[in-house]
Design a protein around this motif. Structure first.
Motif, PDB file in Angstrom:
ATOM      1  N   MET A  96     -73.419  57.119  12.299  1.00  0.00           N
ATOM      2  CA  MET A  96     -73.565  56.653  13.683  1.00  0.00           C
ATOM      3  C   MET A  96     -73.061  57.682  14.707  1.00  0.00           C
ATOM      4  O   MET A  96     -73.702  57.898  15.733  1.00  0.00           O
ATOM      5  N   SER A  97     -71.938  58.333  14.410  1.00  0.00           N
ATOM      6  CA  SER A  97     -71.396  59.306  15.373  1.00  0.00           C
ATOM      7  C   SER A  97     -72.379  60.454  15.577  1.00  0.00           C
ATOM      8  O   SER A  97     -72.649  60.862  16.714  1.00  0.00           O
ATOM      9  N   ALA A 139     -75.288  59.319  17.587  1.00  0.00           N
ATOM     10  CA  ALA A 139     -74.939  59.161  19.011  1.00  0.00           C
ATOM     11  C   ALA A 139     -74.929  60.517  19.707  1.00  0.00           C
ATOM     12  O   ALA A 139     -75.477  60.667  20.809  1.00  0.00           O
ATOM     13  N   MET A 154     -75.202  60.471  28.612  1.00  0.00           N
ATOM     14  CA  MET A 154     -74.456  59.265  28.222  1.00  0.00           C
ATOM     15  C   MET A 154     -75.420  58.127  27.866  1.00  0.00           C
ATOM     16  O   MET A 154     -75.177  57.377  26.918  1.00  0.00           O
ATOM     17  N   ALA A 175     -76.615  58.612  24.463  1.00  0.00           N
ATOM     18  CA  ALA A 175     -75.604  58.221  23.470  1.00  0.00           C
ATOM     19  C   ALA A 175     -75.566  56.698  23.315  1.00  0.00           C
ATOM     20  O   ALA A 175     -75.484  56.179  22.195  1.00  0.00           O
ATOM     21  N   VAL A 176     -75.645  55.984  24.433  1.00  0.00           N
ATOM     22  CA  VAL A 176     -75.600  54.508  24.398  1.00  0.00           C
ATOM     23  C   VAL A 176     -76.791  53.967  23.610  1.00  0.00           C
ATOM     24  O   VAL A 176     -76.631  53.145  22.695  1.00  0.00           O
ATOM     25  N   LEU A 177     -77.976  54.449  23.959  1.00  0.00           N
ATOM     26  CA  LEU A 177     -79.187  53.915  23.314  1.00  0.00           C
ATOM     27  C   LEU A 177     -79.240  54.286  21.835  1.00  0.00           C
ATOM     28  O   LEU A 177     -79.610  53.466  20.994  1.00  0.00           O
ATOM     29  N   THR A 199     -76.689  54.866  19.884  1.00  0.00           N
ATOM     30  CA  THR A 199     -75.687  54.066  19.162  1.00  0.00           C
ATOM     31  C   THR A 199     -76.224  52.666  18.900  1.00  0.00           C
ATOM     32  O   THR A 199     -76.109  52.138  17.781  1.00  0.00           O
ATOM     33  N   PHE A 200     -76.824  52.071  19.916  1.00  0.00           N
ATOM     34  CA  PHE A 200     -77.326  50.692  19.774  1.00  0.00           C
ATOM     35  C   PHE A 200     -78.455  50.639  18.737  1.00  0.00           C
ATOM     36  O   PHE A 200     -78.460  49.780  17.851  1.00  0.00           O
TER      37      PHE A 200
END
Lengths: 168, 438
Positions: free
Chosen positions: A51-52, A55, A101, A104-106, A108-109
């Motif tokens: 995941m990291s 992201a 950012m 990264a948000v999308l 990660t989700f």
């Protein structure tokens, strides 16, 4: 086929997992169900995650794409800038940052949905146990000839009950 | 003394926290109806503004920014409650955060929804809002990406997206539980939103990882968003706005007002939902100390900002400074100082006085004080431009006042609906902490 065992104590669950792993079962064959997260020491039932990295990749991709788009748009229709450069990282840095950012948000989700298996096609035939609030259920996927051994391992580790389930 | 919620049986926790979702009292209906009517009044006022144009507001040359921009900055500030409180406490693994985080995250989403409306209301011709979006068009025009207005757009879109996901993720396990044994329509709603959550370790691991990552990302976004809001002002060569500390000054103010809003909301839900066992004095004490810390930081930044203006003695800046401290805005300025510094310092600084009710009084004072602070940043500078011939005054009309009041009502309305649909405290987060267990 699947066997499901219910455990009240985390230590008993760990003992069952270790016994099953020693018997040749891998993390893919084992699944724990609970109404709250159960945390183990490293090495008990690791679920490696990317995941990291995903992201960071999403962030870089979206940031780069947004910057490239702004560069293109500003050159496509040039505004009067009073001698200042048509494109400047100072002026567009904020947009690059925010889009990085957002990437990264999308990412990660989306990766959460994928990694958790919520949107991935799962084994629909695998039974999903009803879990008591204070208990944890261990589901083991095994061949019919291994069932007795799995049953014995779970009972021996401290399962309150063990149930054999054919494909749902 | 009430026992720590972690020590209660899990079944009891679940029952206590899911109970407020079932049924709605007459008082709930009446309150929701009342605040909805006020919110509708705001929509009507905005409709009148759309029909007759911006002339119905008190905005006029050179004061083009009034209540709407004040509200925009104020609400974006309030939105910092959720992300910063929740993300910082989550990253630092503070155990006391558990009953606080969801209430805070919900404030963020609703405050952002409301705050994000104001630039559109302020546009006047709101139906042309889509011109801000970079879409291919037959005139081959693109938005001006150098404009801080575009920065706002990207920042708010990112913040709203992140905040909604940050609120949604920890709701999934609770919704999966709520899908069982519920009324048919609620079960359908929760089942759809839970995405087929089964409670497997794979799902829990992914959720916890995602929450940790999201906490870090959202923290960086939250700080950037209010910094960008401050740059709307600081990038203009207007007296007292063109300041290098405006970014941190705004961020400190945002966290300050965000904590105050969170305290008011927590005290309200504690009282109305009977959650005294979960939202204990301990939580209010911790949040009060945070509020006090932010009050001191706010006082430090306000002093630094005003002292440099006074010491510099530049005529154009002194005109604004004088208007604020001695002139027509002095009453607002000194009220702001009392509400933002004196009241919290006395009520929260003296341990004996640091009670739940005093924390709420201090928080309400801070919310009023911070709204006044935004007003004092926006209006006096525009009323005292560099050219003395442009000096002017500003008085809001009833349209702006109704729209402003309606936004507060809208927040209460959204919160009431949310609290009836979703547990306001994350049930699954009351798991025993690994270290505590060891």
């Amino acid at each position: 086929m699947h066997l499901i065992g219910e455990f009240r104590e985390k230590e008993a669950l760990i003992a069952a997992i270790q016994a099953l792993k020693a018997g040749g079962f891998g993390p893919r064959d084992l699944a724990i169900f609970s109404e709250e997260p159960v945390e183990f020491r490293r090495g008990i039932l690791d679920r490696p995650s990317h995941m990291s990295q995903i992201a960071v990749s999403g962030a870089i991709l979206m940031g780069a794409a947004a910057t490239a788009f702004v560069y293109y748009a500003q050159h496509d229709y040039k505004l009067t800038t009073g001698g200042m450069p048509v494109f400047s990282f100072w002026a567009t840095g904020v947009i690059t940052y925010e889009m990085t950012m957002l990437g990264a948000v999308l990412a990660t989700f989306c990766w959460f949905l994928w990694e958790s298996g919520l949107i991935r096609r799962r084994d629909k035939t695998a039974p999903i146990p009803e879990v008591n609030p204070a208990a944890m259920c261990l589901r083991v996927r095994c061949l019919p000839e291994q069932a007795d051994g799995v049953h014995e391992a779970m009972y021996h580790a401290g399962a309150t009950w063990v149930d054999r389930r054919e494909q749902a | 003394m009430a026992s720590a919620p972690e020590l209660l049986p899990y079944g009891q926790i679940r029952e206590d926290l899911f109970r407020p979702l079932g049924g709605a009292s007459r008082r709930y209906f009446l309150t929701t109806l009342a605040v909805s009517l006020v919110a509708v009044a705001g929509l009507v006022a905005w409709g009148i503004q759309l029909r007759y144009g911006m002339g119905v507001t008190g905005l006029q040359r050179p004061i083009f920014w009034g209540f709407y921009i004040v509200n925009f900055v104020f609400w974006i500030g309030i939105s910092h409650a959720g992300t910063l409180i929740s993300a910082i406490l989550r990253l630092s693994d503070a155990a006391w955060r558990k009953p606080v985080t969801r209430a805070a995250e919900a404030i963020t989403v609703f405050a952002l929804m409301i705050g994000g409306m104001f630039p559109i209301i302020h546009l006047g011709r709101a139906w042309l809002f889509y011109w801000m979006l970079p879409y291919p068009n037959d005139r081959l025009l693109w938005p001006n990406f150098r404009s801080p207005l575009m920065w706002d757009l990207t920042a708010i879109v990112t913040y709203v997206t992140g905040s909604v996901i940050y609120l949604y993720l920890p709701l999934i396990p609770d919704m999966a539980q709520l899908a069982e044994h519920n009324t048919p329509w609620r079960s359908r709603l929760y089942r759809a939103l839970a995405l087929g959550w089964t409670g497997s370790d794979r799902e829990w691991h992914a959720l916890e990882r995602a929450m940790k990552l999201m906490a870090g990302i959202i923290l960086a976004v939250a700080v950037s968003v209010h910094t960008i809001v401050s740059w709307d002002f600081a990038m203009a060569l207007a007296p007292t706005w063109h300041s290098s500390i405006f970014g941190p000054y705004f961020v400190v103010g945002a966290i300050f007002s965000g904590i105050a809003a969170l305290l008011v909301v927590l005290a309200t839900i504690r009282k109305t939902m009977g959650l005294e066992r979960y939202l204990t004095r301990h939580h209010f004490n911790n949040l009060s100390k945070l509020l006090l810390l932010m009050s001191l930081l706010w006082a430090y930044f306000t002093t630094a900002e005003n002292l440099t203006v006074w010491y510099g003695n530049a005529p154009d800046e002194m005109a604004v400074f004088g208007a604020r401290t001695r002139g027509p805005y002095a009453v607002y300025f000194w009220t702001m100082v009392i509400l933002n510094f004196v009241v919290p310092f006395v009520l929260l600084g003296i341990r004996r006085l640091r009670t739940v009710s005093n924390a709420v009084i201090a928080s309400v004072c801070v919310l009023i004080g911070m709204w006044l602070e935004r007003y004092l940043i926006v209006v006096p500078t525009l009323a005292n431009p560099r050219m003395p011939s442009g000096f002017s005054t500003y008085a809001p009309t009833w349209i702006e006042i109704v729209v402003t009041v309606a936004t507060f009502a809208a927040l209460v309305m959204l919160y009431l609906i949310f609290a009836k649909l979703f547990p306001i405290i994350a049930v699954w987060e009351f798991k025993p902490h690994p270290e505590e267990e060891d």
